[in-house]
Motif scaffolding. Structure first.
Motif, mmCIF file in Angstrom:
data_model
loop_
_atom_site.group_PDB
_atom_site.id
_atom_site.type_symbol
_atom_site.label_atom_id
_atom_site.label_comp_id
_atom_site.label_asym_id
_atom_site.label_seq_id
_atom_site.Cartn_x
_atom_site.Cartn_y
_atom_site.Cartn_z
ATOM 1 N N LYS A 1 -45.142 -52.281 19.442
ATOM 2 C CA LYS A 1 -45.708 -51.170 20.226
ATOM 3 C C LYS A 1 -46.329 -50.090 19.337
ATOM 4 N N THR A 2 -45.957 -50.043 18.054
ATOM 5 C CA THR A 2 -46.556 -49.057 17.141
ATOM 6 C C THR A 2 -48.016 -49.364 16.843
ATOM 7 N N THR A 3 -48.446 -50.583 17.156
ATOM 8 C CA THR A 3 -49.851 -50.957 16.896
ATOM 9 C C THR A 3 -50.794 -50.409 17.954
ATOM 10 N N GLY A 4 -50.277 -49.993 19.104
ATOM 11 C CA GLY A 4 -51.112 -49.487 20.186
ATOM 12 C C GLY A 4 -51.673 -50.573 21.079
ATOM 13 N N LEU A 5 -51.171 -51.801 20.938
ATOM 14 C CA LEU A 5 -51.692 -52.933 21.708
ATOM 15 C C LEU A 5 -51.592 -52.712 23.218
ATOM 16 N N PHE A 6 -50.471 -52.187 23.663
ATOM 17 C CA PHE A 6 -50.239 -52.072 25.097
ATOM 18 C C PHE A 6 -51.143 -51.015 25.729
ATOM 19 N N GLN A 7 -51.387 -49.921 25.006
ATOM 20 C CA GLN A 7 -52.312 -48.913 25.499
ATOM 21 C C GLN A 7 -53.731 -49.479 25.560
ATOM 22 N N TYR A 8 -54.065 -50.295 24.570
ATOM 23 C CA TYR A 8 -55.389 -50.938 24.536
ATOM 24 C C TYR A 8 -55.587 -51.823 25.771
ATOM 25 N N ILE A 9 -54.574 -52.637 26.074
ATOM 26 C CA ILE A 9 -54.653 -53.547 27.223
ATOM 27 C C ILE A 9 -54.828 -52.765 28.521
ATOM 28 N N ALA A 10 -54.093 -51.675 28.661
ATOM 29 C CA ALA A 10 -54.150 -50.884 29.893
ATOM 30 C C ALA A 10 -55.518 -50.233 30.084
ATOM 31 N N ILE A 11 -56.040 -49.613 29.025
ATOM 32 C CA ILE A 11 -57.345 -48.947 29.125
ATOM 33 C C ILE A 11 -58.457 -49.963 29.359
ATOM 34 N N LYS A 12 -58.395 -51.094 28.647
ATOM 35 C CA LYS A 12 -59.403 -52.147 28.816
ATOM 36 C C LYS A 12 -59.385 -52.678 30.247
ATOM 37 N N LYS B 1 -53.976 -48.628 16.424
ATOM 38 C CA LYS B 1 -53.706 -47.791 15.256
ATOM 39 C C LYS B 1 -53.746 -48.556 13.936
ATOM 40 N N ASP B 2 -53.406 -49.844 13.978
ATOM 41 C CA ASP B 2 -53.350 -50.647 12.751
ATOM 42 C C ASP B 2 -53.674 -52.099 13.095
ATOM 43 N N LYS B 3 -54.949 -52.465 12.939
ATOM 44 C CA LYS B 3 -55.390 -53.807 13.352
ATOM 45 C C LYS B 3 -54.772 -54.908 12.491
ATOM 46 N N ASN B 4 -54.612 -54.642 11.198
ATOM 47 C CA ASN B 4 -53.996 -55.655 10.319
ATOM 48 C C ASN B 4 -52.554 -55.933 10.725
ATOM 49 N N LEU B 5 -51.835 -54.845 11.019
ATOM 50 C CA LEU B 5 -50.450 -54.990 11.468
ATOM 51 C C LEU B 5 -50.411 -55.713 12.813
ATOM 52 N N LEU B 6 -51.375 -55.416 13.675
ATOM 53 C CA LEU B 6 -51.433 -56.055 14.991
ATOM 54 C C LEU B 6 -51.566 -57.572 14.854
ATOM 55 N N ILE B 7 -52.457 -58.006 13.968
ATOM 56 C CA ILE B 7 -52.666 -59.443 13.753
ATOM 57 C C ILE B 7 -51.387 -60.107 13.250
ATOM 58 N N LYS B 8 -50.718 -59.445 12.304
ATOM 59 C CA LYS B 8 -49.468 -59.979 11.757
ATOM 60 C C LYS B 8 -48.393 -60.074 12.840
ATOM 61 N N CYS B 9 -48.268 -58.990 13.625
ATOM 62 C CA CYS B 9 -47.232 -58.953 14.664
ATOM 63 C C CYS B 9 -47.471 -60.003 15.742
ATOM 64 N N VAL C 1 -40.167 -57.079 7.487
ATOM 65 C CA VAL C 1 -40.611 -57.151 6.082
ATOM 66 C C VAL C 1 -42.130 -57.059 5.995
ATOM 67 N N ILE C 2 -42.828 -57.858 6.813
ATOM 68 C CA ILE C 2 -44.287 -57.898 6.758
ATOM 69 C C ILE C 2 -44.912 -56.569 7.186
ATOM 70 N N SER C 3 -44.328 -55.930 8.188
ATOM 71 C CA SER C 3 -44.886 -54.674 8.697
ATOM 72 C C SER C 3 -44.580 -53.483 7.788
ATOM 73 N N LYS C 4 -43.618 -53.673 6.879
ATOM 74 C CA LYS C 4 -43.159 -52.591 6.009
ATOM 75 C C LYS C 4 -42.697 -51.388 6.843
ATOM 76 N N ALA C 5 -42.086 -51.704 7.975
ATOM 77 C CA ALA C 5 -41.623 -50.655 8.880
ATOM 78 C C ALA C 5 -40.450 -49.897 8.270
ATOM 79 N N ASN C 6 -40.290 -48.653 8.721
ATOM 80 C CA ASN C 6 -39.146 -47.853 8.316
ATOM 81 C C ASN C 6 -37.907 -48.452 8.983
#
Length: 422
Positions: free
Chosen positions: A70-81, A218-226, A260-265
């Motif tokens: 959800k930190t990638t903003g995917l869900f907000q993107y889907i809703a607005i689109k 917010k982070d397209k690279n992270l979105l692809i990984k996730c 690990v991949i996202s380097k999340a806190n």
């Protein structure tokens, strides 16, 4: 006899306090589980043995995955689109959002889904100058219907799947079809129920196009990984039965890779897990385990066996309707936690095919949550979001809509069970 009385008193008292909501449900279930240890009903080893760590692991793993995603903003993107695709037509927005909510609830969970979609819905309804209730009430029902369709969509299904060794594909093939039918019929009815409240001027519709969905990402690279990891997790959940993995292992492995991949806190991610819910599950398993150890579950199972052996059809129908009505007004998780060892015991005591009972429990408990405003966590959360935004969704207002549609869904589910399983 003493142990039976004590275990029963502790369980019933705890259940009453959970229902009353006068004391936090996690705190009171913790106290109840502690009393089982205090009175010597269970030892520490036995208490741990009764906890279904597969359910706990699956919940924790999926919570981590969703919170990072959800930190990638995917869900907000889907809703607005989706709002743009509907060209600002409120009726189309309501219908599209219902299906998005149902789909996300099937593969994430219904609580997370409404937490993500409801705020975006409020922004859109505010732009269109419309009452958000005709949008959010359908989303509540859609989230619970969508969650019914899969193993991971609703906590009762996670519990049932773990106990009965029912996999992801099994749920899709068995509860998925009827969930889709119920969703289509429910959304179709909403179209007529709210059509007079979903009218805006053409100039207002054009304001929807002022939103830029690209800014939500917010982070397209992270979105692809996730999304890549989530896809592998879903594939893993669909095939875990055939490769010898528990569903919890699949979810936890996926969650660890994503962290690990996202380097999340790590501290923030772990803090975002709903630990109160996790511990509530654990203490409930212990409470039901106390009944199981002293023989209460076995005794009730013997009574049901004598009844169901003559009429499995009636037993299944009684179960789905009991689960639905109770789940409309009570938390479905304690009820399902109590019924699971009962059905397990029935399968051991007789040659009865208990699969219809598992599906009846799943459909009744999950769909029953739509019956009232307190029937499911998603309902309560949406009501809270509305209140924070100066919109009041009363118990009666929701009940007039939700309860009849819940009854319709159980009628359809009953017919479905009769045709395919009984």
């Amino acid at each position: 006899m003493f142990e039976i009385i004590i275990a029963s008193i502790i369980f019933i008292s705890t259940y009453i306090f959970i229902i009353s909501e006068k004391i936090d449900r996690t705190a009171i279930s913790f106290l109840g589980a502690s009393f089982l240890l205090l009175f010597g009903i269970l030892t520490e080893e036995e208490a741990l043995h009764f906890i279904d760590f597969n359910t706990i692991g699956l919940l924790v793993g999926m919570m981590i995955i969703v919170n990072i995603l959800k930190t990638t903003g995917l869900f907000q993107y889907i809703a607005i689109k989706s709002a743009k695709i509907s060209k600002g037509d409120p009726l189309k927005i309501m219908i599209i959002f219902c299906f998005i909510t149902a789909i996300l609830s099937a593969f994430l969970d219904n609580v997370t889904t409404v937490l993500l979609i409801a705020p975006v819905t409020l922004v859109i309804t505010d732009t269109l100058k419309l009452n958000p209730i005709p949008f959010l009430v359908p989303q509540i029902l859609s989230s619970n219907i969508g969650g019914t369709a899969t193993l991971i969509g609703d906590p009762p299904n996670i519990m049932i799947g773990s106990a009965a060794n029912i996999g992801f594909l099994d749920f899709i093939l068995n509860t998925g079809p009827i969930s889709l039918i119920i969703l289509i019929i429910t959304v179709y009815l909403f179209k007529f129920m709210y059509k007079n409240q979903l009218i805006v001027d053409e100039d207002v519709k054009k304001k929807i196009f002022e939103f830029d969905e690209k800014l939500a990402l917010k982070d397209k690279n992270l979105l692809i990984k996730c999304l890549s990891i989530l896809s592998l997790v879903v594939i893993g959940l669909m095939t875990h039965q055939y490769v010898g993995f528990e569903s919890s292992s699949v979810a936890l492995i996926g969650a660890s890779i994503m962290m690990v991949i996202s380097k999340a806190n790590v501290e923030e991610v772990l803090h975002s897990i709903e630990w109160t819910t996790i511990f509530f599950f654990m203490f409930l398993f212990i409470l039901v385990g106390g009944l199981e150890k002293v023989g209460v579950i076995n005794h009730i199972a013997e009574i049901i066996v004598s009844f169901a052996s003559d009429n499995l059809f009636l037993a299944s129908i009684v179960l789905i309707w009991t689960a639905a009505i109770l789940s409309s007004f009570l938390d479905n998780i304690p009820f399902v936690a109590t019924m699971i060892p009962l059905i397990e015991r029935i399968s051991l005591l007789s040659d009865i095919n208990v699969m219809p009972l598992w599906w009846a429990l799943s459909l009744g408990a999950c769909l029953g949550g739509n019956g009232s405003l307190i029937g499911a966590s998603a309902n309560v959360i949406v009501a809270g979001i509305l209140k924070k935004n100066n919109h009041e969704l009363s118990f009666i207002e929701y009940f007039k809509v939700g309860f009849p549609l819940m009854i319709l869904s159980i009628i359809l589910s009953t017919i479905y069970l009769m045709i395919f399983y009984i």
